[in-house]
Design a protein around this motif. Structure first.
Motif, PDB file in Angstrom:
ATOM      1  N   ASP A 254      -2.426   6.715  49.970  1.00 30.87           N
ATOM      2  CA  ASP A 254      -3.458   7.748  49.965  1.00 30.87           C
ATOM      3  C   ASP A 254      -3.512   8.428  51.323  1.00 30.87           C
ATOM      4  OD1 ASP A 254      -5.569   9.233  48.803  1.00 30.87           O
ATOM      5  OD2 ASP A 254      -7.025   7.984  49.832  1.00 30.87           O
ATOM      6  N   THR A 255      -3.458   7.615  52.376  1.00 33.64           N
ATOM      7  CA  THR A 255      -3.468   8.163  53.729  1.00 33.64           C
ATOM      8  C   THR A 255      -2.222   8.988  54.005  1.00 33.64           C
ATOM      9  OG1 THR A 255      -4.871   6.428  54.658  1.00 33.64           O
ATOM     10  CG2 THR A 255      -3.369   7.530  56.175  1.00 33.64           C
ATOM     11  N   THR A 256      -1.061   8.448  53.621  1.00 33.15           N
ATOM     12  CA  THR A 256       0.188   9.171  53.854  1.00 33.15           C
ATOM     13  C   THR A 256       0.202  10.501  53.117  1.00 33.15           C
ATOM     14  OG1 THR A 256       1.365   7.061  54.100  1.00 33.15           O
ATOM     15  CG2 THR A 256       2.692   9.027  53.710  1.00 33.15           C
ATOM     16  N   GLY A 257      -0.194  10.489  51.846  1.00 28.03           N
ATOM     17  CA  GLY A 257      -0.213  11.721  51.062  1.00 28.03           C
ATOM     18  C   GLY A 257      -1.175  12.750  51.627  1.00 28.03           C
ATOM     19  N   THR A 258      -2.363  12.292  52.030  1.00 29.43           N
ATOM     20  CA  THR A 258      -3.358  13.212  52.587  1.00 29.43           C
ATOM     21  C   THR A 258      -2.877  13.814  53.900  1.00 29.43           C
ATOM     22  OG1 THR A 258      -5.191  12.014  51.570  1.00 29.43           O
ATOM     23  CG2 THR A 258      -5.717  13.398  53.463  1.00 29.43           C
ATOM     24  N   MET A 259      -2.316  12.975  54.762  1.00 28.71           N
ATOM     25  CA  MET A 259      -1.857  13.474  56.056  1.00 28.71           C
ATOM     26  C   MET A 259      -0.724  14.484  55.897  1.00 28.71           C
ATOM     27  SD  MET A 259      -2.131  10.270  58.743  1.00 28.71           S
ATOM     28  CE  MET A 259      -0.902   9.297  57.930  1.00 28.71           C
ATOM     29  N   LEU A 260       0.188  14.210  54.982  1.00 24.38           N
ATOM     30  CA  LEU A 260       1.282  15.155  54.745  1.00 24.38           C
ATOM     31  C   LEU A 260       0.750  16.491  54.217  1.00 24.38           C
ATOM     32  CD1 LEU A 260       3.995  12.846  53.144  1.00 24.38           C
ATOM     33  CD2 LEU A 260       4.164  14.040  55.336  1.00 24.38           C
ATOM     34  N   SER A 277       4.063  10.232  63.045  1.00 23.99           N
ATOM     35  CA  SER A 277       3.465   9.573  61.890  1.00 23.99           C
ATOM     36  C   SER A 277       2.986   8.163  62.222  1.00 23.99           C
ATOM     37  CB  SER A 277       4.472   9.518  60.728  1.00 23.99           C
ATOM     38  OG  SER A 277       5.622   8.774  61.086  1.00 23.99           O
ATOM     39  N   ARG A 278       3.683   7.520  63.155  1.00 19.36           N
ATOM     40  CA  ARG A 278       3.283   6.160  63.517  1.00 19.36           C
ATOM     41  C   ARG A 278       1.881   6.140  64.091  1.00 19.36           C
ATOM     42  NH1 ARG A 278       7.458   2.581  66.877  1.00 19.36           N
ATOM     43  NH2 ARG A 278       8.488   2.823  64.853  1.00 19.36           N
ATOM     44  N   GLY A 279       1.594   7.070  65.006  1.00 22.56           N
ATOM     45  CA  GLY A 279       0.260   7.126  65.602  1.00 22.56           C
ATOM     46  C   GLY A 279      -0.802   7.487  64.579  1.00 22.56           C
ATOM     47  N   ALA A 280      -0.457   8.382  63.648  1.00 20.36           N
ATOM     48  CA  ALA A 280      -1.411   8.803  62.622  1.00 20.36           C
ATOM     49  C   ALA A 280      -1.741   7.644  61.678  1.00 20.36           C
ATOM     50  CB  ALA A 280      -0.849   9.985  61.843  1.00 20.36           C
ATOM     51  N   LEU A 281      -0.716   6.917  61.237  1.00 22.43           N
ATOM     52  CA  LEU A 281      -0.952   5.766  60.369  1.00 22.43           C
ATOM     53  C   LEU A 281      -1.689   4.664  61.111  1.00 22.43           C
ATOM     54  CD1 LEU A 281       2.452   5.536  58.467  1.00 22.43           C
ATOM     55  CD2 LEU A 281       0.237   6.125  57.484  1.00 22.43           C
ATOM     56  N   MET A 282      -1.390   4.508  62.389  1.00 21.68           N
ATOM     57  CA  MET A 282      -2.064   3.500  63.192  1.00 21.68           C
ATOM     58  C   MET A 282      -3.563   3.793  63.300  1.00 21.68           C
ATOM     59  SD  MET A 282      -1.638   0.661  64.790  1.00 21.68           S
ATOM     60  CE  MET A 282       0.124   0.581  65.081  1.00 21.68           C
ATOM     61  N   ALA A 283      -3.920   5.084  63.332  1.00 21.18           N
ATOM     62  CA  ALA A 283      -5.328   5.459  63.396  1.00 21.18           C
ATOM     63  C   ALA A 283      -6.081   4.920  62.190  1.00 21.18           C
ATOM     64  CB  ALA A 283      -5.457   6.984  63.464  1.00 21.18           C
ATOM     65  N   ASP A 284      -5.495   5.079  61.015  1.00 25.05           N
ATOM     66  CA  ASP A 284      -6.140   4.585  59.802  1.00 25.05           C
ATOM     67  C   ASP A 284      -6.138   3.062  59.762  1.00 25.05           C
ATOM     68  OD1 ASP A 284      -7.420   4.551  57.402  1.00 25.05           O
ATOM     69  OD2 ASP A 284      -5.678   5.100  56.209  1.00 25.05           O
ATOM     70  N   ALA A 285      -5.038   2.458  60.190  1.00 22.68           N
ATOM     71  CA  ALA A 285      -4.943   0.996  60.195  1.00 22.68           C
ATOM     72  C   ALA A 285      -6.005   0.382  61.102  1.00 22.68           C
ATOM     73  CB  ALA A 285      -3.545   0.568  60.647  1.00 22.68           C
ATOM     74  N   ILE A 286      -6.193   0.973  62.272  1.00 19.81           N
ATOM     75  CA  ILE A 286      -7.208   0.463  63.199  1.00 19.81           C
ATOM     76  C   ILE A 286      -8.606   0.741  62.663  1.00 19.81           C
ATOM     77  CG2 ILE A 286      -8.202   0.777  65.515  1.00 19.81           C
ATOM     78  CD1 ILE A 286      -5.362   1.169  66.548  1.00 19.81           C
ATOM     79  N   GLY A 287      -8.772   1.895  61.998  1.00 19.81           N
ATOM     80  CA  GLY A 287     -10.061   2.191  61.380  1.00 19.81           C
ATOM     81  C   GLY A 287     -10.414   1.151  60.333  1.00 19.81           C
ATOM     82  N   THR A 288      -9.436   0.761  59.507  1.00 13.80           N
ATOM     83  CA  THR A 288      -9.666  -0.254  58.470  1.00 13.80           C
ATOM     84  C   THR A 288      -9.993  -1.604  59.081  1.00 13.80           C
ATOM     85  OG1 THR A 288      -8.248   0.844  56.839  1.00 13.80           O
ATOM     86  CG2 THR A 288      -8.563  -1.533  56.588  1.00 13.80           C
ATOM     87  N   THR A 289      -9.234  -1.989  60.109  1.00 15.09           N
ATOM     88  CA  THR A 289      -9.457  -3.278  60.760  1.00 15.09           C
ATOM     89  C   THR A 289     -10.806  -3.316  61.461  1.00 15.09           C
ATOM     90  OG1 THR A 289      -7.060  -3.415  61.128  1.00 15.09           O
ATOM     91  CG2 THR A 289      -8.439  -4.967  62.327  1.00 15.09           C
ATOM     92  N   THR A 290     -11.131  -2.231  62.163  1.00 13.06           N
ATOM     93  CA  THR A 290     -12.424  -2.145  62.836  1.00 13.06           C
ATOM     94  C   THR A 290     -13.559  -2.190  61.826  1.00 13.06           C
ATOM     95  OG1 THR A 290     -11.461  -0.795  64.605  1.00 13.06           O
ATOM     96  CG2 THR A 290     -13.861  -0.732  64.365  1.00 13.06           C
ATOM     97  N   GLY A 291     -13.380  -1.480  60.709  1.00 13.35           N
ATOM     98  CA  GLY A 291     -14.393  -1.478  59.669  1.00 13.35           C
ATOM     99  C   GLY A 291     -14.646  -2.867  59.113  1.00 13.35           C
ATOM    100  N   ALA A 292     -13.578  -3.649  58.903  1.00 10.65           N
ATOM    101  CA  ALA A 292     -13.734  -5.009  58.390  1.00 10.65           C
ATOM    102  C   ALA A 292     -14.497  -5.875  59.381  1.00 10.65           C
ATOM    103  CB  ALA A 292     -12.360  -5.618  58.100  1.00 10.65           C
TER     104      ALA A 292
END
Length: 432
Positions: A254-260, A277-292
């Motif tokens: 979902d993140t990859t499709g939206t960002m593209l 793309s690595r930094g962009a995906l990392m932003a979402d990954a850190i957001g998910t981890t921080t959210g948890a």
């Protein structure tokens, strides 16, 4: 500032980026109302989830803006919050602390995938039609939840479900709010979901369904009730592997499709490829981890970011502007709590977002039998079983089976067979 964000290089300016940030903020700020409302139904503290939602969104969006320099916002994803509250916690009887543990594990895996090329193999293994089916199924699922919350659809002893009483004040107000929001949407008013909520809130006040808060502004509180409460032991004790995979899979594609999509709209793709793309995906990954860690469901890149791009946003300064505005919402928790407590205010957003998500069915290959049947099963089983992971699991099992019996087993990516086996084990032997 120009050196950091490359404003001139991308043909933009400070005023344009700020305007784009304000526009994006208005289109996505509804999530700070809807997300705590959904997760609080799972027994979580409303104010804690509200603060966690805002902070996780700020963390992911700031990294997106400062590290990747994209005008893309990251916030808890619609659909995944419903899956968290109604399927994992409500449907399976798992505690919200354990569900947060599953989100955290998925976030860690997402971080690892963001650092490797394995993420591309994972995405490529899944046919596009099945990806679209997952999005469409989630859309039906959250629309169903919106209709139930508003009591437009109610339980029936004879038919399981039936139409509710449309003369009930809250149900009637929901219908009025939905019509108002759809009118704003049809005229392409920026922030139509949020504005629709405000109009519905005013109507609720006139109808005596809404009591104004004693104070409008207050210091953020409640985070201690949700932060660092996750239960990692319970994740593995309950065998929540399919839940982890569902969180990870949906967030990833979902993140990859939206960002593209947003990057293409902004003209930021280079030779069809997504730079940084690595930094962009990392932003979402850190957001998910921080959210948890803080107490909210997985984050995702928001398609509402395209609203800011439409008015000229081209750099991470747009995202930084959104982060600052999100920070201001922390001090309006009394108002947010009142708005979220009225089903008629939040239900129209769930229904409309569901409509937007299910529209992807037009992109599916309905003439390809081996893909169309699994896609169909994914779409219908999500709302009917009240479980996103069950819908995905059945579809992911059916796809390689149909390919194999048609003599096309080589057309299936090897990793997909692993997906099918894992889902079969989860559905057959573990709670779902």
């Amino acid at each position: 500032m120009d050196q950091w964000f490359r404003l001139k290089e991308r043909g933009t300016s400070l005023p344009t980026e700020v305007l784009a940030g304000v526009t994006t903020f208005l289109t996505m700020v509804y999530i700070v109302i809807v997300n705590p409302g959904i997760l609080s139904s799972a027994g979580m503290d409303f104010h804690g989830v509200f603060v966690a939602t805002v902070l996780a969104s700020i963390a992911g969006t700031l990294i997106m803006g400062l590290a990747a320099n994209y005008p893309i916002v990251v916030a808890p994803g619609m659909g995944l919050n419903a899956y968290f509250a109604f399927s994992v916690v409500g449907g399976s009887g798992i505690s919200w602390q354990t569900a947060l543990g599953a989100v955290f594990v998925a976030g860690i895996l997402f971080v690892a995938l963001s650092l490797t090329s394995f993420r591309y193999m994972l995405l490529d293994a899944i046919p596009a039609s099945l990806k679209h089916a997952i999005t469409a199924g989630i859309g039906l699922f959250i629309t169903f939840i919106g209709l139930q919350n508003a009591k437009i659809v109610v339980d029936s002893p004879s038919t399981l479900l039936t139409l509710g009483s449309l003369t009930e004040p809250m149900t009637l107000l929901t219908i009025i709010g939905l019509v108002v929001t759809l009118i704003l949407m049809s005229y392409r008013v920026k922030g139509y979901l949020f504005l629709g909520m405000l109009v519905t809130a005013v109507l609720a006040w006139f109808m005596g369904l809404l009591v104004l808060p004693e104070q409008v502004v207050a210091l953020p509180t409640g985070l201690a009730a949700t932060a660092f409460q996750m239960d990692l032991t319970g994740v593995f004790a309950n065998g929540l592997y399919a839940v982890i995979f569902t969180f990870l899979l949906i967030t990833l594609f979902d993140t990859t499709g939206t960002m593209l999509g947003v990057a293409e709209q902004a003209g930021l793709l280079k030779d069809g490829k997504f730079p940084r793309s690595r930094g962009a995906l990392m932003a979402d990954a850190i957001g998910t981890t921080t959210g948890a860690l803080l107490g909210t469901s997985p984050t995702s890149a928001y398609i509402e970011s395209s609203a800011g791009v439409a008015v000229g946003g081209r750099t991470g300064l747009t995202a930084v502007t959104v982060s600052l505005l999100l920070g201001l919402t922390l001090f309006f928790s009394p108002v947010i709590a009142v708005l979220a407590s009225i089903p008629a205010i939040t239900a129209p957003s769930l229904i409309i977002v569901g409509f937007l998500m299910i529209s992807v069915v037009q992109k599916m290959e309905w003439t390809d039998f081996e893909v169309a049947i699994p896609a169909f099963l994914i779409i219908v089983l999500m709302p009917l079983t009240y479980s996103i992971s069950t819908g995905i699991g059945v579809g992911f099992i059916a796809y390689p089976v149909l390919k194999a019996v048609r003599g096309k087993w080589r057309d299936v990516h090897p990793i997909f067979y692993l997906f099918a086996v894992l889902f079969f084990i989860q559905l057959a032997f573990f709670s779902h």
